[in-house]
Design a protein around this motif. Structure first.
Motif, PDB file in Angstrom:
ATOM      1  N   LEU A 127      42.822 -13.765   9.973  1.00 19.91           N
ATOM      2  CA  LEU A 127      43.543 -13.441  11.197  1.00 19.91           C
ATOM      3  C   LEU A 127      43.921 -11.962  11.221  1.00 19.91           C
ATOM      4  CD1 LEU A 127      46.298 -15.680  12.733  1.00 19.91           C
ATOM      5  CD2 LEU A 127      46.575 -13.222  12.713  1.00 19.91           C
ATOM      6  N   ARG A 128      44.360 -11.439  10.095  1.00 20.20           N
ATOM      7  CA  ARG A 128      44.755 -10.033  10.037  1.00 20.20           C
ATOM      8  C   ARG A 128      43.555  -9.115  10.299  1.00 20.20           C
ATOM      9  NH1 ARG A 128      47.168  -7.591   4.534  1.00 20.20           N
ATOM     10  NH2 ARG A 128      44.986  -7.854   3.952  1.00 20.20           N
ATOM     11  N   LEU A 129      42.411  -9.416   9.659  1.00 13.96           N
ATOM     12  CA  LEU A 129      41.215  -8.602   9.864  1.00 13.96           C
ATOM     13  C   LEU A 129      40.756  -8.633  11.316  1.00 13.96           C
ATOM     14  CD1 LEU A 129      39.083  -9.404   6.685  1.00 13.96           C
ATOM     15  CD2 LEU A 129      40.467  -7.369   7.136  1.00 13.96           C
ATOM     16  N   GLN A 138      43.023  -6.525  13.461  1.00 11.29           N
ATOM     17  CA  GLN A 138      42.734  -5.106  13.266  1.00 11.29           C
ATOM     18  C   GLN A 138      41.482  -4.695  14.038  1.00 11.29           C
ATOM     19  OE1 GLN A 138      42.511  -4.924   8.999  1.00 11.29           O
ATOM     20  NE2 GLN A 138      44.719  -4.518   8.745  1.00 11.29           N
ATOM     21  N   ALA A 139      40.459  -5.562  14.042  1.00  8.39           N
ATOM     22  CA  ALA A 139      39.239  -5.270  14.791  1.00  8.39           C
ATOM     23  C   ALA A 139      39.518  -5.189  16.285  1.00  8.39           C
ATOM     24  CB  ALA A 139      38.179  -6.337  14.509  1.00  8.39           C
ATOM     25  N   ALA A 140      40.355  -6.102  16.784  1.00 12.11           N
ATOM     26  CA  ALA A 140      40.701  -6.095  18.207  1.00 12.11           C
ATOM     27  C   ALA A 140      41.432  -4.808  18.568  1.00 12.11           C
ATOM     28  CB  ALA A 140      41.564  -7.314  18.544  1.00 12.11           C
ATOM     29  N   ALA A 141      42.345  -4.356  17.700  1.00  9.69           N
ATOM     30  CA  ALA A 141      43.081  -3.122  17.969  1.00  9.69           C
ATOM     31  C   ALA A 141      42.154  -1.917  18.029  1.00  9.69           C
ATOM     32  CB  ALA A 141      44.144  -2.916  16.891  1.00  9.69           C
ATOM     33  N   ALA A 142      41.109  -1.899  17.147  1.00  5.16           N
ATOM     34  CA  ALA A 142      40.168  -0.782  17.130  1.00  5.16           C
ATOM     35  C   ALA A 142      39.275  -0.764  18.375  1.00  5.16           C
ATOM     36  CB  ALA A 142      39.309  -0.844  15.865  1.00  5.16           C
ATOM     37  N   LEU A 143      39.030  -1.924  18.981  1.00  4.11           N
ATOM     38  CA  LEU A 143      38.110  -2.034  20.112  1.00  4.11           C
ATOM     39  C   LEU A 143      38.790  -1.955  21.470  1.00  4.11           C
ATOM     40  CD1 LEU A 143      35.863  -4.937  18.760  1.00  4.11           C
ATOM     41  CD2 LEU A 143      35.113  -2.578  19.136  1.00  4.11           C
ATOM     42  N   VAL A 144      40.087  -2.053  21.520  1.00  6.81           N
ATOM     43  CA  VAL A 144      40.773  -2.243  22.790  1.00  6.81           C
ATOM     44  C   VAL A 144      40.548  -1.088  23.761  1.00  6.81           C
ATOM     45  CG1 VAL A 144      42.997  -1.211  22.099  1.00  6.81           C
ATOM     46  CG2 VAL A 144      42.941  -3.027  23.832  1.00  6.81           C
ATOM     47  N   ASP A 145      40.362   0.130  23.261  1.00 12.60           N
ATOM     48  CA  ASP A 145      40.156   1.278  24.149  1.00 12.60           C
ATOM     49  C   ASP A 145      38.684   1.489  24.498  1.00 12.60           C
ATOM     50  OD1 ASP A 145      42.840   1.966  24.381  1.00 12.60           O
ATOM     51  OD2 ASP A 145      42.808   3.063  22.479  1.00 12.60           O
ATOM     52  N   ARG A 146      37.786   1.407  23.502  1.00 10.49           N
ATOM     53  CA  ARG A 146      36.387   1.744  23.759  1.00 10.49           C
ATOM     54  C   ARG A 146      35.525   0.552  24.182  1.00 10.49           C
ATOM     55  NH1 ARG A 146      33.519   0.831  18.858  1.00 10.49           N
ATOM     56  NH2 ARG A 146      34.871   0.584  17.028  1.00 10.49           N
ATOM     57  N   ASP A 147      35.958  -0.667  23.894  1.00 11.12           N
ATOM     58  CA  ASP A 147      35.159  -1.833  24.297  1.00 11.12           C
ATOM     59  C   ASP A 147      36.100  -3.004  24.601  1.00 11.12           C
ATOM     60  OD1 ASP A 147      33.295  -3.806  24.695  1.00 11.12           O
ATOM     61  OD2 ASP A 147      32.044  -3.246  22.981  1.00 11.12           O
ATOM     62  N   PRO A 148      36.794  -2.952  25.743  1.00 11.97           N
ATOM     63  CA  PRO A 148      37.781  -3.991  26.073  1.00 11.97           C
ATOM     64  C   PRO A 148      37.227  -5.405  26.075  1.00 11.97           C
ATOM     65  CG  PRO A 148      37.967  -2.139  27.579  1.00 11.97           C
ATOM     66  CD  PRO A 148      36.715  -1.911  26.773  1.00 11.97           C
ATOM     67  N   SER A 149      35.957  -5.538  26.467  1.00 12.00           N
ATOM     68  CA  SER A 149      35.365  -6.878  26.521  1.00 12.00           C
ATOM     69  C   SER A 149      35.283  -7.493  25.125  1.00 12.00           C
ATOM     70  CB  SER A 149      33.973  -6.805  27.161  1.00 12.00           C
ATOM     71  OG  SER A 149      33.383  -8.100  27.183  1.00 12.00           O
ATOM     72  N   LYS A 163      38.693  -8.350  23.848  1.00  9.29           N
ATOM     73  CA  LYS A 163      39.179  -9.626  24.396  1.00  9.29           C
ATOM     74  C   LYS A 163      38.642 -10.797  23.597  1.00  9.29           C
ATOM     75  CE  LYS A 163      39.474 -12.193  28.731  1.00  9.29           C
ATOM     76  NZ  LYS A 163      39.095 -12.207  30.175  1.00  9.29           N
ATOM     77  N   GLY A 164      37.367 -10.731  23.192  1.00 10.16           N
ATOM     78  CA  GLY A 164      36.782 -11.793  22.385  1.00 10.16           C
ATOM     79  C   GLY A 164      37.440 -11.908  21.019  1.00 10.16           C
ATOM     80  N   GLU A 165      37.741 -10.747  20.419  1.00 11.59           N
ATOM     81  CA  GLU A 165      38.414 -10.751  19.118  1.00 11.59           C
ATOM     82  C   GLU A 165      39.824 -11.337  19.227  1.00 11.59           C
ATOM     83  OE1 GLU A 165      37.158 -10.091  16.243  1.00 11.59           O
ATOM     84  OE2 GLU A 165      35.233  -9.273  16.900  1.00 11.59           O
ATOM     85  N   LEU A 166      40.524 -11.015  20.316  1.00 16.79           N
ATOM     86  CA  LEU A 166      41.879 -11.558  20.517  1.00 16.79           C
ATOM     87  C   LEU A 166      41.833 -13.072  20.715  1.00 16.79           C
ATOM     88  CD1 LEU A 166      43.458  -8.812  22.802  1.00 16.79           C
ATOM     89  CD2 LEU A 166      44.080  -9.361  20.434  1.00 16.79           C
TER      90      LEU A 166
END
Length: 392
Positions: A213-215, A218-229, A232-235
């Motif tokens: 869950l933590r990993l 972290q991936a979702a946080a890194a993608l939120v600006d450059r690849d929102p779609s 969203k899947g990671e979240l």
């Protein structure tokens, strides 16, 4: 023709059997004292278990009424004849304890005593306590033998045979007391082991899910600006992992049914755990039960867990002086009440209090087995938690 009290070997055998059947320390002490007084035909009997501060951790009497005992006042200290038996570890047989140079008096409400027989209770080199009798009675149970008409001046009413018999009782008392201590210690260890086992279960079942869950977060946080779609899947995956972790946690707790519950049942398990808490805390913790039948495993588990949570709140957070736990029959089921005289709280702030006191978890446990949980509380007026569960 009516039968008199047991005598000789039969009486000793009855006393020893009674001792061996008692597992809780207080019950063992009461049985020893009552047996000694009856067997040796004494007016009074007492047994003291010393503490490490010059007093007594336990002091049990027989032949003194509750009103007398209350009027006498605080427990005695280790002084005079009592200290001699504990520290010199030798028998004491006196014609008049009041004339002994070590006698230091007693409270005004204390009953009058003259002839005296006392022995240490020993386990090897350890003196576990002192057992003593006062005021030998006539064989037929009349006036104390120390009265002028019954005992010659300077002669103790207790005989060498009495001392020998009390010595036998003291030896078996040491065995019974040791067994009782081991029994209570094993119960305390069972509770400690249960907590340790629960910690390991939770770690094994949940830690890997939480790591994933933590990993993912972290991936979702890194993608939120450059690849929102993709973010969203990671979240969405975070939500799935969190739900799975919660399910694992719930399963680990539910499946880890306390060993004592399976072996002894709900009432005995509650009684034992509450006795441990009563000794461990300054608050007085009591337990009573009436007419409760065995419940299905899930109900017993839920009742025990709610009782533990409510007791934890009362003893750790409320500042209560008294906590009363009752378990009564209710139809085919049971109702648990945990009432304390502590600080209480404002029910209007139930959301904050609910999280702090684990009330949400307790309600979930109750509803999970078809039961209900109610909470009554008021600032400075204590708290009562009541849980009702159906039977099978």
């Amino acid at each position: 023709m009516s039968k008199g009290p047991p005598s000789g070997l039969a009486a000793v055998s009855s006393a020893l059997l009674a001792m061996s059947r008692r597992l809780e320390v207080r019950d063992v002490l009461k049985t020893i004292v009552a047996s000694a007084r009856e067997l040796l035909d004494a007016q009074y009997a007492a047994l003291g278990v010393p503490d490490d501060h010059g007093g007594f951790a336990q002091f049990v009497v027989d032949g003194v009424s509750d009103a007398q005992w209350k009027a006498i006042g605080p427990l005695p200290r280790q002084h005079g004849i009592l200290a001699a038996m504990l520290h010199e570890a030798r028998p004491e047989r006196l014609a008049d304890v009041r004339k002994d140079p070590r006698f230091e008096g007693w409270p005004s409400a204390h009953p009058e005593m003259s002839d005296f027989l006392g022995l240490p209770i020993r386990d090897g080199d350890e003196v576990m306590g002192a057992l003593f009798l006062a005021n030998k009675l006539r064989p037929e149970g009349g006036e104390p033998a120390h009265s002028p008409s019954s005992t010659p001046e300077g002669r103790c009413g207790f005989t060498e045979e009495d001392e020998e018999l009390l010595g036998i009782l003291a030896q078996h008392a040491a065995i019974a007391l040791t067994n009782a201590r081991l029994y209570e210690r094993s119960r305390e260890l069972t509770i400690a082991e249960e907590r340790s086992r629960l910690a390991h279960e939770l770690h094994d079942a949940v830690s890997q899910k939480l790591f994933s869950l933590r990993l993912t977060a972290q991936a979702a946080a890194a993608l939120v600006d450059r690849d929102p779609s993709r973010a969203k899947g990671e979240l969405h995956q975070v939500a799935v992992l969190a739900a799975e972790a919660a399910d694992e946690l719930r399963a680990a707790v539910v499946e880890l049914r306390p060993a004592a519950l399976d072996e002894d049942g709900l009432i005995a398990t509650l009684r034992t755990q509450i006795q441990v808490l009563d000794r461990a805390h300054t608050a007085r913790v009591t337990f009573t039960s009436h007419g409760v039948r065995a419940l299905p495993a899930a109900q017993e588990e839920a009742v025990l867990r709610v009782a533990q949570e409510a007791l934890h709140n009362a003893l750790r957070h409320s500042g209560a002086e008294h906590v009363d736990v009752t378990l009564d029959r209710s139809g085919g089921g049971a109702v648990l009440r945990v009432a304390d005289d502590g600080s209480g709280f404002d029910p209007n702030g139930i959301r904050r209090a609910g999280r702090h006191l684990g009330l949400v978890s307790m309600r979930d446990r109750a509803s999970g087995v078809g039961g209900t949980l109610t909470v009554e509380s008021e600032p400075d007026k204590g708290t009562t938690i009541e849980m009702e569960v159906p039977g099978g």
